[in-house]
Design a protein around this motif. Sequence first.
Motif, PDB file in Angstrom:
ATOM      1  N   LYS A 103       1.188   0.609  -2.213  1.00 31.08           N
ATOM      2  CA  LYS A 103       1.582   1.999  -2.005  1.00 31.08           C
ATOM      3  C   LYS A 103       2.555   2.087  -0.829  1.00 31.08           C
ATOM      4  O   LYS A 103       2.625   1.177  -0.004  1.00 31.08           O
ATOM      5  CB  LYS A 103       0.353   2.866  -1.750  1.00 31.08           C
ATOM      6  CG  LYS A 103      -0.610   2.915  -2.931  1.00 31.08           C
ATOM      7  CD  LYS A 103      -1.760   3.862  -2.645  1.00 31.08           C
ATOM      8  CE  LYS A 103      -2.729   3.900  -3.820  1.00 31.08           C
ATOM      9  NZ  LYS A 103      -2.073   4.390  -5.049  1.00 31.08           N
ATOM     10  N   PRO A 104       3.295   3.181  -0.731  1.00 22.24           N
ATOM     11  CA  PRO A 104       4.221   3.332   0.397  1.00 22.24           C
ATOM     12  C   PRO A 104       3.477   3.454   1.715  1.00 22.24           C
ATOM     13  O   PRO A 104       2.362   3.978   1.775  1.00 22.24           O
ATOM     14  CB  PRO A 104       4.989   4.613   0.050  1.00 22.24           C
ATOM     15  CG  PRO A 104       4.099   5.349  -0.901  1.00 22.24           C
ATOM     16  CD  PRO A 104       3.363   4.312  -1.668  1.00 22.24           C
ATOM     17  N   HIS A 105       4.115   2.935   2.774  1.00 19.51           N
ATOM     18  CA  HIS A 105       3.579   3.015   4.139  1.00 19.51           C
ATOM     19  C   HIS A 105       2.155   2.468   4.202  1.00 19.51           C
ATOM     20  O   HIS A 105       1.251   3.079   4.786  1.00 19.51           O
ATOM     21  CB  HIS A 105       3.631   4.451   4.643  1.00 19.51           C
ATOM     22  CG  HIS A 105       4.998   5.068   4.589  1.00 19.51           C
ATOM     23  ND1 HIS A 105       6.072   4.598   5.341  1.00 19.51           N
ATOM     24  CD2 HIS A 105       5.492   6.099   3.847  1.00 19.51           C
ATOM     25  CE1 HIS A 105       7.135   5.326   5.075  1.00 19.51           C
ATOM     26  NE2 HIS A 105       6.831   6.228   4.180  1.00 19.51           N
ATOM     27  N   SER A 106       1.965   1.314   3.600  1.00 22.62           N
ATOM     28  CA  SER A 106       0.666   0.649   3.609  1.00 22.62           C
ATOM     29  C   SER A 106       0.880  -0.826   3.925  1.00 22.62           C
ATOM     30  O   SER A 106       1.986  -1.242   4.265  1.00 22.62           O
ATOM     31  CB  SER A 106      -0.042   0.830   2.262  1.00 22.62           C
ATOM     32  OG  SER A 106       0.690   0.183   1.226  1.00 22.62           O
ATOM     33  N   THR A 107      -0.174  -1.598   3.825  1.00 18.27           N
ATOM     34  CA  THR A 107      -0.083  -3.035   4.085  1.00 18.27           C
ATOM     35  C   THR A 107      -0.431  -3.808   2.825  1.00 18.27           C
ATOM     36  O   THR A 107      -1.438  -3.513   2.163  1.00 18.27           O
ATOM     37  CB  THR A 107      -1.033  -3.442   5.221  1.00 18.27           C
ATOM     38  OG1 THR A 107      -0.665  -2.757   6.420  1.00 18.27           O
ATOM     39  CG2 THR A 107      -0.963  -4.940   5.473  1.00 18.27           C
ATOM     40  N   SER A 111       4.102  -4.793   6.003  1.00 21.27           N
ATOM     41  CA  SER A 111       4.054  -3.331   5.937  1.00 21.27           C
ATOM     42  C   SER A 111       5.107  -2.846   4.952  1.00 21.27           C
ATOM     43  O   SER A 111       6.271  -3.260   5.009  1.00 21.27           O
ATOM     44  CB  SER A 111       4.302  -2.723   7.318  1.00 21.27           C
ATOM     45  OG  SER A 111       3.289  -3.097   8.223  1.00 21.27           O
ATOM     46  N   THR A 112       4.689  -1.979   4.051  1.00 21.41           N
ATOM     47  CA  THR A 112       5.620  -1.458   3.061  1.00 21.41           C
ATOM     48  C   THR A 112       6.380  -0.256   3.615  1.00 21.41           C
ATOM     49  O   THR A 112       5.928   0.401   4.553  1.00 21.41           O
ATOM     50  CB  THR A 112       4.884  -1.047   1.773  1.00 21.41           C
ATOM     51  OG1 THR A 112       3.989   0.040   2.084  1.00 21.41           O
ATOM     52  CG2 THR A 112       4.082  -2.210   1.211  1.00 21.41           C
ATOM     53  N   GLY A 113       7.513   0.030   3.006  1.00 22.02           N
ATOM     54  CA  GLY A 113       8.320   1.173   3.397  1.00 22.02           C
ATOM     55  C   GLY A 113       8.056   2.378   2.513  1.00 22.02           C
ATOM     56  O   GLY A 113       7.034   2.448   1.814  1.00 22.02           O
ATOM     57  N   PRO A 114       8.976   3.317   2.501  1.00 17.68           N
ATOM     58  CA  PRO A 114       8.797   4.517   1.677  1.00 17.68           C
ATOM     59  C   PRO A 114       9.061   4.225   0.200  1.00 17.68           C
ATOM     60  O   PRO A 114       9.534   3.136  -0.166  1.00 17.68           O
ATOM     61  CB  PRO A 114       9.836   5.479   2.243  1.00 17.68           C
ATOM     62  CG  PRO A 114      10.915   4.578   2.770  1.00 17.68           C
ATOM     63  CD  PRO A 114      10.204   3.373   3.311  1.00 17.68           C
ATOM     64  N   SER A 125      12.119   2.085  -1.524  1.00 15.73           N
ATOM     65  CA  SER A 125      12.557   0.956  -0.708  1.00 15.73           C
ATOM     66  C   SER A 125      12.096  -0.354  -1.340  1.00 15.73           C
ATOM     67  O   SER A 125      11.305  -0.372  -2.287  1.00 15.73           O
ATOM     68  CB  SER A 125      12.007   1.076   0.714  1.00 15.73           C
ATOM     69  OG  SER A 125      10.591   0.945   0.705  1.00 15.73           O
ATOM     70  N   PRO A 183       7.168  -0.507  -3.142  1.00 13.02           N
ATOM     71  CA  PRO A 183       6.060   0.446  -3.008  1.00 13.02           C
ATOM     72  C   PRO A 183       6.253   1.646  -3.937  1.00 13.02           C
ATOM     73  O   PRO A 183       7.358   2.165  -4.092  1.00 13.02           O
ATOM     74  CB  PRO A 183       6.126   0.867  -1.536  1.00 13.02           C
ATOM     75  CG  PRO A 183       7.534   0.605  -1.125  1.00 13.02           C
ATOM     76  CD  PRO A 183       7.993  -0.577  -1.923  1.00 13.02           C
ATOM     77  N   ASP A 242       3.728   4.997  -6.081  1.00 12.37           N
ATOM     78  CA  ASP A 242       2.454   5.711  -6.084  1.00 12.37           C
ATOM     79  C   ASP A 242       2.358   6.566  -7.335  1.00 12.37           C
ATOM     80  O   ASP A 242       3.361   6.827  -8.018  1.00 12.37           O
ATOM     81  CB  ASP A 242       2.325   6.581  -4.834  1.00 12.37           C
ATOM     82  CG  ASP A 242       0.879   6.839  -4.452  1.00 12.37           C
ATOM     83  OD1 ASP A 242      -0.021   6.441  -5.216  1.00 12.37           O
ATOM     84  OD2 ASP A 242       0.643   7.453  -3.392  1.00 12.37           O
TER      85      ASP A 242
END
Length: 324
Positions: free
Chosen positions: A42-46, A83-86, A89, A114, A116
């Motif tokens: 998912k975005p903004h995750s690890t 770490s993922t981006g938006p 990306s 990433p 969702d």
Amino acid sequence: MHMALLRAIFLVLLLSPMVAFAGFIPVPQVSIGILPTPDYPKPHSTITLRAETYGAVGDYAYRWTVDGAPAQEGVNARALSVSTGPIGSSKEVGLQLIEAGGAVRGSATFIIHPADVDIIWEAETYVPPFYRGRRLPHAGSNIVLTAIPFLTSDISDESARAYSYQWRLDAKPLASQSGIGRSTISVSPPFFNNTFTVTVLVSTANGSLAAEKTVSITPVQPLVLAYELNPLLGLLTHRAVQQTVSLVDEEVTLLAMPLFVADPEALTYVWRLHGSDIQGNADNPRITTLRRTGGVHGIFPVGVSFFNPRNSQEAASSVFDLSL
């Protein structure tokens, strides 16, 4: 002397091709792969990437890069967290398997995209006007679920219709409701009142972008609430009768309001006062009027219930006090 010289020349000629061939033997490559956790970041995750080698013998070092920049290296560096981006990306993760002499024995690449997806769901059940909660299902309800994908920055309906939607009810694939553009499905609880899950995997046509979502749904028992019908203000939908209703004037009129049933008009309603059945409104059995008779004072239990003659799952009852 002459024979010895000939034997030496023969041995040199015999062994020379073998020596030359040995110098060009290629170093066998090791099969190496990268396994992500989770499968669909998912975005903004690890996301954790783990190296998996096949046919490797001995100790090797793992050299990781992210977008070409060194990220991690070492004999024990089999995993890398990124770490993922938006949404929209991407990051390219590279991996090389290095032997003790510095030679590269294998390599792999993984692209992080990433994405969702949300699932909105609601049961096809009845709730009172201005009810602020979700329409919940009972054991026999129909539930409609819709996937809202966010695979790219383009979240238009047109792009969503081009995606593939693969649905599962618990672990069972819903093949008949899956496919291109099948963003909405309908299910019923598979095991009565037990909690169940619905999962959707959304992907682009080529599978390069994908996201997965699971929701848990727990069926509930239908409810019945009583609301006061005020002669001046009408139905007081903001205030259901809780424990006690007071008879301020000579009478009070109450309306039974079912929740989480398919059709409130298909129900049979029963009103009781102090343990005895009382008559509901002739035109609308959901309504009853309680009147003061004589000089009686006290607290008396009032009960209201309903059942559906054609659906045993739709039944409920409620009891409160009438204060005179």
